[in-house]
Design a protein around this motif. Sequence first.
Motif, short mmCIF file in Angstrom:
data_model
loop_
_atom_site.label_atom_id
_atom_site.label_comp_id
_atom_site.label_asym_id
_atom_site.label_seq_id
_atom_site.Cartn_x
_atom_site.Cartn_y
_atom_site.Cartn_z
N THR A 68 0.83 -1.20 0.00
CA THR A 68 0.00 0.00 0.00
C THR A 68 0.86 1.25 0.00
O THR A 68 0.60 2.21 -0.74
N MET A 69 1.91 1.27 0.80
CA MET A 69 2.79 2.42 0.85
C MET A 69 3.47 2.64 -0.50
O MET A 69 3.50 3.75 -1.04
N ASN A 71 2.47 1.61 -3.40
CA ASN A 71 1.46 1.98 -4.39
C ASN A 71 1.08 3.46 -4.27
O ASN A 71 0.78 4.11 -5.27
N GLN A 72 1.11 3.98 -3.05
CA GLN A 72 0.88 5.42 -2.88
C GLN A 72 2.00 6.22 -3.53
O GLN A 72 1.75 7.23 -4.18
N ALA A 75 1.48 6.03 -7.30
CA ALA A 75 0.34 6.83 -7.76
C ALA A 75 0.69 8.32 -7.75
O ALA A 75 0.24 9.07 -8.61
N THR A 76 1.49 8.73 -6.79
CA THR A 76 1.83 10.15 -6.66
C THR A 76 2.93 10.56 -7.62
O THR A 76 2.84 11.58 -8.29
N GLN A 100 0.96 -1.13 -10.07
CA GLN A 100 0.76 -1.44 -8.66
C GLN A 100 1.57 -2.68 -8.29
O GLN A 100 1.76 -3.56 -9.12
N VAL A 128 4.60 14.06 -1.30
CA VAL A 128 4.48 12.64 -0.93
C VAL A 128 4.68 12.45 0.58
O VAL A 128 4.13 11.52 1.16
N GLN A 131 1.34 12.74 2.18
CA GLN A 131 0.52 11.57 1.87
C GLN A 131 0.93 10.37 2.72
O GLN A 131 0.08 9.63 3.21
N LEU A 132 2.24 10.17 2.88
CA LEU A 132 2.67 9.04 3.70
C LEU A 132 2.41 9.29 5.18
O LEU A 132 2.17 8.35 5.94
N SER A 134 -0.29 10.71 6.25
CA SER A 134 -1.70 10.29 6.37
C SER A 134 -1.83 8.77 6.36
O SER A 134 -2.62 8.20 7.11
N PHE A 135 -1.05 8.12 5.50
CA PHE A 135 -1.10 6.66 5.44
C PHE A 135 -0.67 6.05 6.77
O PHE A 135 -1.36 5.21 7.34
#
Length: 164
Positions: A68-69, A71-72, A75-76, A100, A128, A131-132, A134-135
């Motif tokens: 998941t990390m 893939n974030q 995506a970014t 992915q 990023v 975003q991480l 938040s993840f």
Amino acid sequence: MGLMDLLQQAAGMLGSNPEQHFDQVAQQAPTDVVGKGLADAFKSDQTPPFAQMVAQLFANSTPEQRATMLNQLLATVGTGALSQAAGGALGNVLAPGASQVTGEQASQLTPDQVQQIAAHAEQSHPGVIDQLGSFYAQHPTLVKTLGGAALAIVLAKMKDHLQG
């Protein structure tokens, strides 16, 4: 006891068990406040560099969290930009044309490779980090693996955000 009270208490006792204080605060704090605190800690000159902290979190993550990390990041920043980082390590585990990674593919990467990938992602797209943050806010048990000093910074940054 309210969230601000917990943060005040934690600030006064930073030398004693920040992991326990973080647990208490993370249970009560909105995820976005935890995420902002984490992102600020990732950016702080009082903590190790962002990429190093991400590598440490990656090393302690489950295969699903690792995927998941990554893939974030993909995506970014984009598959093309990241697939060549770390000597092409990410590109080597991605199937041709894929954007992915799976948990199994993510587990083929080492923390050192992920550190290089995260450093490249930060250079390409500084957002990023937020975003991480938040993840990882969704995984407080994992965040505790950063250690007491980093958690103390996270707690202080969370308090700053709440005081506003």
